[in-house]
Design an enzyme around this catalytic site. Structure first.
Site, short mmCIF file in Angstrom:
data_model
loop_
_atom_site.label_atom_id
_atom_site.label_comp_id
_atom_site.label_asym_id
_atom_site.label_seq_id
_atom_site.Cartn_x
_atom_site.Cartn_y
_atom_site.Cartn_z
N ASN A 84 8.09 -5.52 -0.55
CA ASN A 84 7.93 -4.35 0.32
C ASN A 84 6.44 -4.25 0.60
O ASN A 84 5.67 -3.76 -0.24
CB ASN A 84 8.44 -3.07 -0.34
CG ASN A 84 8.35 -1.88 0.61
OD1 ASN A 84 7.72 -1.96 1.67
ND2 ASN A 84 8.97 -0.77 0.24
N ARG B 193 5.03 10.99 -2.24
CA ARG B 193 4.67 10.62 -0.86
C ARG B 193 5.84 10.85 0.08
O ARG B 193 6.89 10.22 -0.06
CB ARG B 193 4.31 9.13 -0.85
CG ARG B 193 4.08 8.57 0.52
CD ARG B 193 4.07 7.05 0.50
NE ARG B 193 3.80 6.55 1.83
CZ ARG B 193 4.06 5.32 2.23
NH1 ARG B 193 4.59 4.45 1.39
NH2 ARG B 193 3.78 4.96 3.46
N ARG C 131 12.69 4.68 13.05
CA ARG C 131 11.44 5.45 13.00
C ARG C 131 10.55 5.11 14.22
O ARG C 131 11.04 4.68 15.23
CB ARG C 131 10.75 5.17 11.66
CG ARG C 131 11.63 5.60 10.46
CD ARG C 131 10.95 5.34 9.14
NE ARG C 131 9.73 6.12 9.00
CZ ARG C 131 8.81 5.89 8.06
NH1 ARG C 131 8.99 4.91 7.19
NH2 ARG C 131 7.74 6.65 7.99
N SER D 95 12.99 2.94 3.78
CA SER D 95 13.47 3.68 4.96
C SER D 95 14.03 2.70 5.99
O SER D 95 13.72 1.49 5.94
CB SER D 95 12.31 4.47 5.57
OG SER D 95 11.29 3.59 6.01
N PRO E 17 0.79 -1.23 0.00
CA PRO E 17 0.00 0.00 0.00
C PRO E 17 0.82 1.28 0.00
O PRO E 17 1.85 1.37 0.67
CB PRO E 17 -0.84 -0.11 1.28
CG PRO E 17 -0.12 -1.09 2.13
CD PRO E 17 0.53 -2.06 1.19
N ASN E 18 0.31 2.22 -0.76
CA ASN E 18 0.84 3.60 -0.85
C ASN E 18 2.15 3.73 -1.62
O ASN E 18 2.63 4.83 -1.86
CB ASN E 18 0.99 4.22 0.55
CG ASN E 18 -0.33 4.24 1.29
OD1 ASN E 18 -1.32 4.74 0.77
ND2 ASN E 18 -0.38 3.68 2.49
N ALA F 57 2.95 -0.73 5.14
CA ALA F 57 2.48 -0.79 6.52
C ALA F 57 1.92 -2.16 6.90
O ALA F 57 1.86 -2.49 8.09
CB ALA F 57 1.43 0.29 6.76
N HIS G 182 3.73 -4.36 9.43
CA HIS G 182 3.62 -4.20 10.88
C HIS G 182 2.28 -4.66 11.43
O HIS G 182 2.05 -4.61 12.63
CB HIS G 182 3.83 -2.71 11.25
CG HIS G 182 4.95 -2.06 10.48
ND1 HIS G 182 6.26 -2.50 10.57
CD2 HIS G 182 4.96 -1.05 9.57
CE1 HIS G 182 7.01 -1.76 9.76
NE2 HIS G 182 6.25 -0.88 9.14
N GLU H 49 12.45 -9.37 2.51
CA GLU H 49 11.68 -8.19 2.94
C GLU H 49 12.51 -6.93 2.71
O GLU H 49 13.69 -6.89 3.08
CB GLU H 49 11.37 -8.35 4.44
CG GLU H 49 10.65 -7.16 5.05
CD GLU H 49 10.39 -7.36 6.55
OE1 GLU H 49 10.53 -8.50 7.06
OE2 GLU H 49 10.10 -6.36 7.22
N HIS I 158 12.57 -2.55 2.83
CA HIS I 158 11.98 -1.25 3.17
C HIS I 158 12.92 -0.16 2.70
O HIS I 158 14.13 -0.23 2.94
CB HIS I 158 11.76 -1.12 4.68
CG HIS I 158 10.81 -2.17 5.19
ND1 HIS I 158 9.47 -2.11 4.95
CD2 HIS I 158 11.03 -3.31 5.88
CE1 HIS I 158 8.89 -3.17 5.48
NE2 HIS I 158 9.82 -3.93 6.04
N ARG J 125 6.86 0.73 13.92
CA ARG J 125 7.48 0.21 12.68
C ARG J 125 8.62 -0.76 12.98
O ARG J 125 9.24 -1.30 12.07
CB ARG J 125 8.00 1.36 11.82
CG ARG J 125 6.90 2.21 11.22
CD ARG J 125 7.46 3.26 10.27
NE ARG J 125 6.59 4.41 10.22
CZ ARG J 125 5.49 4.50 9.46
NH1 ARG J 125 5.15 3.52 8.66
NH2 ARG J 125 4.74 5.58 9.49
N ASP K 203 1.90 -15.47 7.39
CA ASP K 203 1.50 -16.86 7.17
C ASP K 203 1.65 -17.25 5.70
O ASP K 203 2.04 -18.38 5.38
CB ASP K 203 0.05 -17.08 7.61
CG ASP K 203 -0.10 -17.28 9.12
OD1 ASP K 203 0.94 -17.39 9.80
OD2 ASP K 203 -1.24 -17.30 9.60
N TYR L 277 10.96 8.94 1.94
CA TYR L 277 11.05 7.89 0.92
C TYR L 277 11.80 8.31 -0.34
O TYR L 277 11.99 7.47 -1.24
CB TYR L 277 9.64 7.41 0.55
CG TYR L 277 8.91 6.81 1.74
CD1 TYR L 277 9.38 5.67 2.37
CD2 TYR L 277 7.75 7.41 2.25
CE1 TYR L 277 8.73 5.13 3.47
CE2 TYR L 277 7.08 6.86 3.34
CZ TYR L 277 7.58 5.73 3.95
OH TYR L 277 6.94 5.19 5.04
C1 DQA Z 1 8.04 1.15 4.13
C2 DQA Z 1 8.08 1.34 5.64
C3 DQA Z 1 6.70 1.12 6.25
O1 DQA Z 1 6.75 1.33 7.65
C4 DQA Z 1 5.71 2.11 5.66
O2 DQA Z 1 4.42 1.88 6.17
C5 DQA Z 1 5.72 2.08 4.17
C6 DQA Z 1 6.99 2.03 3.48
C7 DQA Z 1 9.40 1.50 3.47
O3 DQA Z 1 9.61 1.10 2.34
O4 DQA Z 1 10.22 2.18 4.10
O5 DQA Z 1 4.67 2.16 3.53
O6 DQA Z 1 7.76 -0.21 3.83
#
Ligand code: DQA
Length: 154
Positions: free
Chosen positions: A77, A18, A110, A105, A10-11, A80, A83, A101, A103, A114, A90, A23
């Site tokens: 990635n 953003r 943070r 950031s 998401p996002n 959110a 978390h 995994e 990220h 997170r 699963d 980011y």
């Molecule tokens: C993220 C870190 C997450 O905590 C956050 O909710 C994101 C981006 C990152 O790529 O740093 O949406 O996954």
């Protein structure tokens, strides 16, 4: 051709605009280009996807799992959902292909919420805090690990 799945949650479609201070200014298209370049160096193809829906990410993990014969692994990635989503954790446990995994950031520098990931215990590796380059590092790691396993089997 060997395939690497790159799944974004998401996002992340809003990358570039953003919270650029957190980011960066690279867009999701830039991330895809970096992934394609990194995979090409290992002779692999990329299946690059993004969704704002938890269920879509779970379905794609299952799909990657079903294509295990041609799949080197998954770079994920989950935004959110990392978390919050026991279901994504699963799903990773339910498939046999390695999942890395990622990220952009450094989530550990943070907010405390997170710092916990439902995914990390199920993942083969974790790359945090390197921005877009982290995707290339994850792809590199996947390809090298797969090669190590292949060499060991010889
Ligand atoms: C993220 C870190 C997450 O905590 C956050 O909710 C994101 C981006 C990152 O790529 O740093 O949406 O996954």
């Amino acid at each position: 051709m060997a395939k690497i799945w790159v799944l974004n949650g998401p996002n992340l479609n809003l990358l570039g605009t953003r919270e650029p201070a957190v980011y960066g200014t690279a867009t999701i298209a830039d991330v895809e280009a970096v992934c394609r370049q990194a995979a090409k160096a290992h002779g692999a193809d990329v299946d690059f996807r993004q969704s704002n829906h938890e269920g879509a990410l779970i379905d794609w993990l299952h799909e990657a799992g079903r294509s295990a014969a041609e799949t080197l692994g998954v770079v994920l990635n989950a935004g959110a959902y990392t978390h919050t989503s026991l279901a994504l954790g699963d799903a990773i446990k339910a498939i046999t292909v390695p999942v890395i995994e990622v990220h952009l950031s450094n989530v550990h520098a943070r907010e405390p919420f997170r710092h916990h990931s439902y995914l990390s215990p199920a993942c083969a590796g974790i790359v945090v805090g390197f921005g877009v380059a982290g995707y290339a590092l994850a792809i590199d790691g996947l390809a090298r690990t797969a090669k190590t396993y292949a060499d060991a089997r010889r």
